[in-house]
Scaffold this motif. Structure first.
Motif, PDB file in Angstrom:
ATOM      1  N   GLN A  12      -2.477 -18.731   0.576  1.00  0.00           N
ATOM      2  CA  GLN A  12      -3.023 -19.749  -0.134  1.00  0.00           C
ATOM      3  C   GLN A  12      -3.961 -19.157  -1.161  1.00  0.00           C
ATOM      4  O   GLN A  12      -4.568 -17.945  -0.869  1.00  0.00           O
ATOM      5  CB  GLN A  12      -3.755 -20.701   0.668  1.00  0.00           C
ATOM      6  N   PRO A  13      -4.540 -20.046  -2.231  1.00  0.00           N
ATOM      7  CA  PRO A  13      -5.517 -19.379  -3.041  1.00  0.00           C
ATOM      8  C   PRO A  13      -6.699 -19.167  -2.305  1.00  0.00           C
ATOM      9  O   PRO A  13      -7.374 -20.077  -1.414  1.00  0.00           O
ATOM     10  CB  PRO A  13      -5.739 -20.555  -4.171  1.00  0.00           C
ATOM     11  N   GLY A  14      -7.370 -18.134  -2.630  1.00  0.00           N
ATOM     12  CA  GLY A  14      -8.736 -17.837  -1.914  1.00  0.00           C
ATOM     13  C   GLY A  14      -8.412 -16.757  -0.573  1.00  0.00           C
ATOM     14  O   GLY A  14      -9.413 -16.336  -0.181  1.00  0.00           O
ATOM     15  N   GLY A  15      -7.243 -16.863  -0.404  1.00  0.00           N
ATOM     16  CA  GLY A  15      -6.757 -15.846   0.766  1.00  0.00           C
ATOM     17  C   GLY A  15      -6.590 -14.433   0.260  1.00  0.00           C
ATOM     18  O   GLY A  15      -7.000 -13.898  -0.514  1.00  0.00           O
ATOM     19  N   SER A  16      -6.291 -13.489   1.643  1.00  0.00           N
ATOM     20  CA  SER A  16      -6.190 -12.348   1.327  1.00  0.00           C
ATOM     21  C   SER A  16      -4.723 -11.655   1.804  1.00  0.00           C
ATOM     22  O   SER A  16      -4.296 -12.101   2.809  1.00  0.00           O
ATOM     23  CB  SER A  16      -7.334 -11.376   2.353  1.00  0.00           C
ATOM     24  N   LEU A  17      -4.534 -10.475   1.405  1.00  0.00           N
ATOM     25  CA  LEU A  17      -3.364  -9.732   1.797  1.00  0.00           C
ATOM     26  C   LEU A  17      -3.595  -8.257   1.702  1.00  0.00           C
ATOM     27  O   LEU A  17      -4.453  -8.006   0.832  1.00  0.00           O
ATOM     28  CB  LEU A  17      -2.110 -10.064   1.124  1.00  0.00           C
ATOM     29  N   ARG A  18      -3.057  -7.492   2.478  1.00  0.00           N
ATOM     30  CA  ARG A  18      -3.225  -5.893   2.334  1.00  0.00           C
ATOM     31  C   ARG A  18      -1.842  -5.323   2.435  1.00  0.00           C
ATOM     32  O   ARG A  18      -1.144  -5.575   3.286  1.00  0.00           O
ATOM     33  CB  ARG A  18      -3.735  -5.454   3.550  1.00  0.00           C
ATOM     34  N   LEU A  19      -1.581  -4.687   1.127  1.00  0.00           N
ATOM     35  CA  LEU A  19      -0.219  -4.020   1.066  1.00  0.00           C
ATOM     36  C   LEU A  19      -0.625  -2.662   1.475  1.00  0.00           C
ATOM     37  O   LEU A  19      -1.600  -1.943   1.329  1.00  0.00           O
ATOM     38  CB  LEU A  19       0.120  -4.252  -0.404  1.00  0.00           C
ATOM     39  N   ASN A  72      -4.732  10.150   3.098  1.00  0.00           N
ATOM     40  CA  ASN A  72      -3.907  11.443   2.692  1.00  0.00           C
ATOM     41  C   ASN A  72      -3.102  12.024   3.945  1.00  0.00           C
ATOM     42  O   ASN A  72      -2.116  12.748   3.533  1.00  0.00           O
ATOM     43  CB  ASN A  72      -4.928  12.496   1.970  1.00  0.00           C
ATOM     44  N   ALA A  73      -3.718  11.900   5.009  1.00  0.00           N
ATOM     45  CA  ALA A  73      -3.059  12.566   6.236  1.00  0.00           C
ATOM     46  C   ALA A  73      -1.852  11.822   6.510  1.00  0.00           C
ATOM     47  O   ALA A  73      -0.794  12.160   7.045  1.00  0.00           O
ATOM     48  CB  ALA A  73      -3.985  12.476   7.634  1.00  0.00           C
ATOM     49  N   LYS A  74      -1.584  10.450   6.144  1.00  0.00           N
ATOM     50  CA  LYS A  74      -0.715   9.963   6.328  1.00  0.00           C
ATOM     51  C   LYS A  74       0.036   9.280   5.197  1.00  0.00           C
ATOM     52  O   LYS A  74       1.335   8.660   5.299  1.00  0.00           O
ATOM     53  CB  LYS A  74      -1.123   8.096   6.804  1.00  0.00           C
ATOM     54  N   ASN A  75      -0.079  10.013   3.760  1.00  0.00           N
ATOM     55  CA  ASN A  75       0.666   9.830   2.737  1.00  0.00           C
ATOM     56  C   ASN A  75       0.766   8.393   2.437  1.00  0.00           C
ATOM     57  O   ASN A  75       1.775   7.902   1.957  1.00  0.00           O
ATOM     58  CB  ASN A  75       2.104  10.534   2.963  1.00  0.00           C
ATOM     59  N   THR A  76      -0.225   7.582   2.567  1.00  0.00           N
ATOM     60  CA  THR A  76      -0.213   6.102   2.465  1.00  0.00           C
ATOM     61  C   THR A  76      -1.377   5.651   1.514  1.00  0.00           C
ATOM     62  O   THR A  76      -2.449   6.197   1.466  1.00  0.00           O
ATOM     63  CB  THR A  76      -0.384   5.512   3.821  1.00  0.00           C
ATOM     64  N   VAL A  77      -1.075   4.640   0.622  1.00  0.00           N
ATOM     65  CA  VAL A  77      -1.795   4.196  -0.149  1.00  0.00           C
ATOM     66  C   VAL A  77      -1.963   2.514   0.134  1.00  0.00           C
ATOM     67  O   VAL A  77      -0.955   1.945   0.750  1.00  0.00           O
ATOM     68  CB  VAL A  77      -1.471   4.229  -1.605  1.00  0.00           C
ATOM     69  N   TYR A  78      -3.276   1.881   0.185  1.00  0.00           N
ATOM     70  CA  TYR A  78      -3.248   0.498   0.423  1.00  0.00           C
ATOM     71  C   TYR A  78      -3.959  -0.404  -0.847  1.00  0.00           C
ATOM     72  O   TYR A  78      -4.455   0.376  -1.777  1.00  0.00           O
ATOM     73  CB  TYR A  78      -4.173   0.269   1.538  1.00  0.00           C
ATOM     74  N   LEU A  79      -3.794  -1.476  -0.659  1.00  0.00           N
ATOM     75  CA  LEU A  79      -4.299  -2.496  -1.645  1.00  0.00           C
ATOM     76  C   LEU A  79      -4.761  -3.519  -0.926  1.00  0.00           C
ATOM     77  O   LEU A  79      -4.054  -4.497  -0.461  1.00  0.00           O
ATOM     78  CB  LEU A  79      -3.341  -2.918  -2.720  1.00  0.00           C
ATOM     79  N   GLN A  80      -6.189  -3.603  -0.650  1.00  0.00           N
ATOM     80  CA  GLN A  80      -6.812  -4.891  -0.228  1.00  0.00           C
ATOM     81  C   GLN A  80      -6.892  -5.978  -1.187  1.00  0.00           C
ATOM     82  O   GLN A  80      -7.819  -5.761  -2.075  1.00  0.00           O
ATOM     83  CB  GLN A  80      -8.008  -4.515   0.721  1.00  0.00           C
ATOM     84  N   MET A  81      -6.231  -7.040  -1.119  1.00  0.00           N
ATOM     85  CA  MET A  81      -6.336  -8.230  -2.030  1.00  0.00           C
ATOM     86  C   MET A  81      -7.140  -9.411  -1.515  1.00  0.00           C
ATOM     87  O   MET A  81      -6.735  -9.855  -0.505  1.00  0.00           O
ATOM     88  CB  MET A  81      -4.950  -8.385  -2.548  1.00  0.00           C
ATOM     89  N   THR A  89       0.195 -13.907  -8.414  1.00  0.00           N
ATOM     90  CA  THR A  89       1.650 -13.803  -8.126  1.00  0.00           C
ATOM     91  C   THR A  89       2.444 -13.025  -8.863  1.00  0.00           C
ATOM     92  O   THR A  89       2.537 -12.953 -10.121  1.00  0.00           O
ATOM     93  CB  THR A  89       2.163 -15.220  -7.987  1.00  0.00           C
ATOM     94  N   ALA A  90       3.137 -12.166  -8.070  1.00  0.00           N
ATOM     95  CA  ALA A  90       3.912 -11.038  -8.773  1.00  0.00           C
ATOM     96  C   ALA A  90       4.716 -10.323  -7.596  1.00  0.00           C
ATOM     97  O   ALA A  90       4.455 -10.398  -6.466  1.00  0.00           O
ATOM     98  CB  ALA A  90       3.214 -10.127  -9.642  1.00  0.00           C
ATOM     99  N   VAL A  91       5.861  -9.480  -8.049  1.00  0.00           N
ATOM    100  CA  VAL A  91       6.064  -8.320  -7.114  1.00  0.00           C
ATOM    101  C   VAL A  91       5.233  -7.130  -7.536  1.00  0.00           C
ATOM    102  O   VAL A  91       5.013  -6.804  -8.713  1.00  0.00           O
ATOM    103  CB  VAL A  91       7.785  -8.168  -7.642  1.00  0.00           C
ATOM    104  N   TYR A  92       4.744  -6.501  -6.548  1.00  0.00           N
ATOM    105  CA  TYR A  92       3.807  -5.394  -6.632  1.00  0.00           C
ATOM    106  C   TYR A  92       4.595  -4.204  -6.066  1.00  0.00           C
ATOM    107  O   TYR A  92       5.380  -4.274  -5.146  1.00  0.00           O
ATOM    108  CB  TYR A  92       2.819  -5.602  -5.511  1.00  0.00           C
TER     109      TYR A  92
END
Length: 120
Positions: A12-19, A72-81, A89-92
């Motif tokens: 919902q608008p105002g909410g959060s997601l972590r990619l 870097n140890a996990k070769n991982t990038v995050y996006l906290q939204m 709204t989109a494909v990320y």
């Protein structure tokens, strides 16, 4: 080399997601990691980027709401939204500059994309 993204969904608008996006395979070295997004009928745009040392850049419309980080140890990038809006709204897609060996050139690899939908 493969990039596997996950974490999208309906919020919902105002909410959060972590990619998150993890690189696997022959990842000798990873430099800049990025998140892009593409909404229906629009061009793909760069949302955020993070260099190996931690320097970051953001699209103006997400500054103060989104945070990019990496492990870097996990070769991982995050996006906290946070404070998500319908216009987010989109494909990320994740993207990373990777060398498969010390003598190989840097090549940009893409993940498969994850859908983020912000709607009430």
């Amino acid at each position: 080399v493969q990039l596997q993204a996950c974490g999208g969904g309906l919020v919902q608008p105002g909410g959060s997601l972590r990619l998150s996006c993890t690189a696997s395979g022959s990842t000798f070295s990873i430099n800049t990691m990025r998140w892009y997004r593409q909404a229906p009928g629009k061009q793909r745009e760069l949302v955020a980027a993070i260099m190996f040392g931690g320097s970051t850049n953001y699209l103006d419309s997400v500054k103060g709401r989104f945070t990019i980080s990496r492990d870097n140890a996990k070769n991982t990038v995050y996006l906290q939204m946070n404070s998500l809006k319908p216009e987010d709204t989109a494909v990320y897609f994740c993207n990373a500059d990777i060398r498969v060996s010390g003598s190989a050139p840097w090549v940009g690899y893409w993940g498969q994309g994850t859908q983020v939908t912000v709607s009430s």
